[in-house]
Design a protein around this motif. Sequence first.
Motif, PDB file in Angstrom:
ATOM      1  N   ASP A  53      24.286  37.983  37.462  1.00  7.70           N
ATOM      2  CA  ASP A  53      25.118  36.808  37.680  1.00  7.70           C
ATOM      3  C   ASP A  53      25.348  36.717  39.192  1.00  7.70           C
ATOM      4  O   ASP A  53      26.125  37.480  39.762  1.00  7.70           O
ATOM      5  N   LEU A 108      33.032  38.274  51.193  1.00 11.24           N
ATOM      6  CA  LEU A 108      33.062  39.002  49.932  1.00 11.24           C
ATOM      7  C   LEU A 108      31.738  38.741  49.233  1.00 11.24           C
ATOM      8  O   LEU A 108      31.289  37.597  49.163  1.00 11.24           O
ATOM      9  N   TYR A 111      30.145  45.401  37.555  1.00 13.25           N
ATOM     10  CA  TYR A 111      30.501  44.375  38.534  1.00 13.25           C
ATOM     11  C   TYR A 111      30.675  45.093  39.867  1.00 13.25           C
ATOM     12  O   TYR A 111      31.346  46.135  39.919  1.00 13.25           O
ATOM     13  N   PHE A 119      31.378  44.523  44.244  1.00 11.53           N
ATOM     14  CA  PHE A 119      31.521  43.622  45.384  1.00 11.53           C
ATOM     15  C   PHE A 119      31.709  44.439  46.647  1.00 11.53           C
ATOM     16  O   PHE A 119      32.148  45.588  46.611  1.00 11.53           O
ATOM     17  N   ASN A 137      35.988  46.387  30.712  1.00 12.47           N
ATOM     18  CA  ASN A 137      37.459  46.353  30.769  1.00 12.47           C
ATOM     19  C   ASN A 137      38.017  45.989  32.137  1.00 12.47           C
ATOM     20  O   ASN A 137      39.242  45.954  32.315  1.00 12.47           O
ATOM     21  N   GLY A 138      37.140  45.726  33.090  1.00  8.18           N
ATOM     22  CA  GLY A 138      37.607  45.266  34.398  1.00  8.18           C
ATOM     23  C   GLY A 138      38.162  46.356  35.293  1.00  8.18           C
ATOM     24  O   GLY A 138      38.617  46.067  36.404  1.00  8.18           O
ATOM     25  N   LEU A 140      45.714  52.340  40.115  1.00  3.77           N
ATOM     26  CA  LEU A 140      45.978  51.446  38.991  1.00  3.77           C
ATOM     27  C   LEU A 140      47.257  51.847  38.264  1.00  3.77           C
ATOM     28  O   LEU A 140      47.393  52.988  37.832  1.00  3.77           O
ATOM     29  N   VAL A 160      37.126  33.165  42.801  1.00  5.24           N
ATOM     30  CA  VAL A 160      35.732  33.392  42.444  1.00  5.24           C
ATOM     31  C   VAL A 160      35.724  34.267  41.194  1.00  5.24           C
ATOM     32  O   VAL A 160      36.060  35.444  41.247  1.00  5.24           O
ATOM     33  N   SER A 187      34.119  35.947  37.666  1.00  3.79           N
ATOM     34  CA  SER A 187      32.938  36.424  36.941  1.00  3.79           C
ATOM     35  C   SER A 187      33.348  36.650  35.487  1.00  3.79           C
ATOM     36  O   SER A 187      34.038  37.615  35.165  1.00  3.79           O
ATOM     37  N   HIS A 188      32.953  35.712  34.638  1.00  3.29           N
ATOM     38  CA  HIS A 188      33.369  35.765  33.234  1.00  3.29           C
ATOM     39  C   HIS A 188      32.379  36.573  32.409  1.00  3.29           C
ATOM     40  O   HIS A 188      31.176  36.502  32.615  1.00  3.29           O
ATOM     41  N   ILE A 234      36.665  39.012  35.803  1.00  3.54           N
ATOM     42  CA  ILE A 234      37.016  39.709  37.040  1.00  3.54           C
ATOM     43  C   ILE A 234      37.002  38.661  38.143  1.00  3.54           C
ATOM     44  O   ILE A 234      36.055  37.888  38.258  1.00  3.54           O
ATOM     45  N   GLU A 235      38.088  38.634  38.917  1.00  2.58           N
ATOM     46  CA  GLU A 235      38.229  37.579  39.920  1.00  2.58           C
ATOM     47  C   GLU A 235      38.492  38.157  41.302  1.00  2.58           C
ATOM     48  O   GLU A 235      39.171  39.176  41.438  1.00  2.58           O
ATOM     49  N   LEU A 236      37.984  37.461  42.303  1.00  2.00           N
ATOM     50  CA  LEU A 236      38.347  37.720  43.696  1.00  2.00           C
ATOM     51  C   LEU A 236      39.090  36.494  44.203  1.00  2.00           C
ATOM     52  O   LEU A 236      38.651  35.363  43.980  1.00  2.00           O
ATOM     53  N   TYR A 284      41.633  41.608  44.104  1.00  5.52           N
ATOM     54  CA  TYR A 284      40.731  41.823  42.970  1.00  5.52           C
ATOM     55  C   TYR A 284      41.623  41.886  41.759  1.00  5.52           C
ATOM     56  O   TYR A 284      42.608  42.629  41.754  1.00  5.52           O
ATOM     57  N   ASN A 291      41.518  41.720  37.267  1.00  6.26           N
ATOM     58  CA  ASN A 291      40.794  41.481  36.020  1.00  6.26           C
ATOM     59  C   ASN A 291      41.762  40.936  34.974  1.00  6.26           C
ATOM     60  O   ASN A 291      42.987  41.070  35.104  1.00  6.26           O
ATOM     61  N   HIS A 330      41.588  41.154  30.782  1.00 12.13           N
ATOM     62  CA  HIS A 330      40.864  41.551  29.564  1.00 12.13           C
ATOM     63  C   HIS A 330      41.875  41.711  28.436  1.00 12.13           C
ATOM     64  O   HIS A 330      42.426  42.808  28.236  1.00 12.13           O
ATOM     65  N   THR A 373      44.788  44.435  35.805  1.00  9.18           N
ATOM     66  CA  THR A 373      45.020  45.384  36.892  1.00  9.18           C
ATOM     67  C   THR A 373      44.562  44.700  38.175  1.00  9.18           C
ATOM     68  O   THR A 373      43.733  43.790  38.138  1.00  9.18           O
ATOM     69  N   ALA A 374      45.124  45.127  39.264  1.00 12.75           N
ATOM     70  CA  ALA A 374      44.795  44.438  40.506  1.00 12.75           C
ATOM     71  C   ALA A 374      44.984  45.357  41.697  1.00 12.75           C
ATOM     72  O   ALA A 374      45.777  46.292  41.668  1.00 12.75           O
TER      73      ALA A 374
END
Lengths: 354, 354
Positions: A51, A67, A76, A78, A106-107, A332, B56, B58-59, B65-67, B80, B82, B84, B96-97
């Motif tokens: 992706d 990024l 995933y 980055f 699970n991210g 986390l 941004v 990513s599904h 998961i996002e930035l 960052y 996610n 879930h 979590t981030a």
Amino acid sequence: MTVLEPSALAHVPFVSVANMMRLVNDVGVEAVITELADYIEADFRRWPEFDKIARVASHSHDGVIELMPVADAEYYGFKYVNGHPKNTREGFQTVTAFGVFASVGNGYPLLFTEMTLLTALRTAATSALVGRYLAPPNAKTMAMIGNGAQCEFQALAFRALCGIENVRLYDIDPDATEKATANLKTAGLNVTACQTAEAAVEGAQIITTCTADKQYATILNDNMVGAGIHINAIGGDCPGKTELHKDILTRSEIFVEYPPQTRIEGEIQQLEEDHPVTELWQVMTGDTAGRTDETQITLFDSVGFAIEDFSALRYLLDKTKGTDYAEMLDLLADPDDPRDLYGMLQRAGAGAPA
Amino acid sequence: MTVLEPSALAHVPFVSVANMMRLVNDVGVEAVITELADYIEADFRRWPEFDKIARVASHSHDGVIELMPVADAEYYGFKYVNGHPKNTREGFQTVTAFGVFASVGNGYPLLFTEMTLLTALRTAATSALVGRYLAPPNAKTMAMIGNGAQCEFQALAFRALCGIENVRLYDIDPDATEKATANLKTAGLNVTACQTAEAAVEGAQIITTCTADKQYATILNDNMVGAGIHINAIGGDCPGKTELHKDILTRSEIFVEYPPQTRIEGEIQQLEEDHPVTELWQVMTGDTAGRTDETQITLFDSVGFAIEDFSALRYLLDKTKGTDYAEMLDLLADPDDPRDLYGMLQRAGAGAPA
């Protein structure tokens, strides 16, 4: 106030600069580059599974912060990377980077790592891997224009993967050439320090350009590039930053990583949007030809793509799992009951187990 | 093999989960939320100064998961994160981030931090800040539908910023309501645990929805929302995930963070693309009205925007600078000569100073 021990789920393995250096020195620079090239090649060969997007860039007056995310079905990754050419004048690195590899399922991050060194290694591994497909057979001599932080890694990668024995160095700053000459002589390469770019390319079958200025530059002129040469153009990697004269491009067979990104950032930003280019992953799968004859000029218009970082992170995860190259980072929040984040905070405040 | 001490430039301050909890407990949850709201409000009031993009994403099958990057002229921040929903069933957090704050001038990271807790705090601070502009004056009672990880932070934020004294809780999982009831009673709020969402909204002037399932859900039906209510809709935050019946939306004055993102991710993904919405930053600058009469239904269609994380990072940098809330992380390769990355590696291998 007690600082409580986090649970195992809260821990993310972290590879520091010191540990990255220890790992690379333990394994050996050329061995790491060779192993990285295998991971990169494997991922390029399954290119359609990813992706992909062009990197997300935030440009400012003095540089860029980017990024670079990419994912397959399982992982995933980055990278955060900056590019600030003025930095070296102020004692900072032009490029610094770090990255994260995570589970798509699970991210959760699986690995957090320095990537300044890892980027230099993966960039060199990619260049030499591409060189193995495109450089003239039995090339022994490489010219290197730009003798900054990337230079030695590129030289060693081309020795390890392509059999290069001689490097001819040139930089507008003689101190940079002197630094690279000393390092590469110690590494056992035959090094010639040159006074001009024209002198550097004499007798070379491969030309690597890796300069850093953020501008349209002409590091190579058309008359410097003879038939049969492979050009490994590393430095032109953002809008407004190129290294090659346009006439070289029109004489060359051009190979790129990810066209949507290279059209914006690479040497080919000087050309029409539909100028033909070949995607490297298709050369690696065998779907498309690489070098087809000995007079052809092949050009790797390298800008660096997220899949190379993904491969490097995947390699590093495999290489550091269960070792002390990674420290555990309390990154986390992980309450016993996932819905009770607030309760975890309260119990920490009371000094009780979180 | 000696692990060498990195230089000061190589160090990036890192706020771990344990240190974030210590900071929040030392300052106090409601004090942190109040201070965060001030930073968020200040940044919303200078909204046009930011270089903004929708996050941004990513599904994948199980989540996203996002930035989330954003920058002004001085600082660059990204998170960052996610999402879930299935994670809690497996003992992991839904969200979590972590995040990074960096200098635009040289691209170097200034701060690396856990953001699972910080996100809960900034989300609550944003909600209550918006509530201060939109909720009916003298609101004392808030219904909370969804009693997961966000619930207590939302309740405390609305007490700190809007004067809420009573919360009425409902969750499809009674254990979640029991958990939140215990936590919020201890914190001194009047708590009513309810058997249905309908019961929870009785007598409430503010309704907060913060459920987690990734689906089109109808947490609130139209007949549950009377005149004059403020709805704080937190849970609907990605494509295919909404909480409110469409009829509520068409009866409401809708306020959003960043329309290009909210149209994709928010409750308003159920409406036409040109359905009128008000941007919150314009309410905060006074350019646009917030609540204009006592019968109006106001809706904050919250999805969470990068500027809120930027504000949180800016706050955390100010709050931790020069303190032991931040540890130093050996994240950036920093050779004496910035061009001599390879030499640094070699000297480290020889056990000499890098």
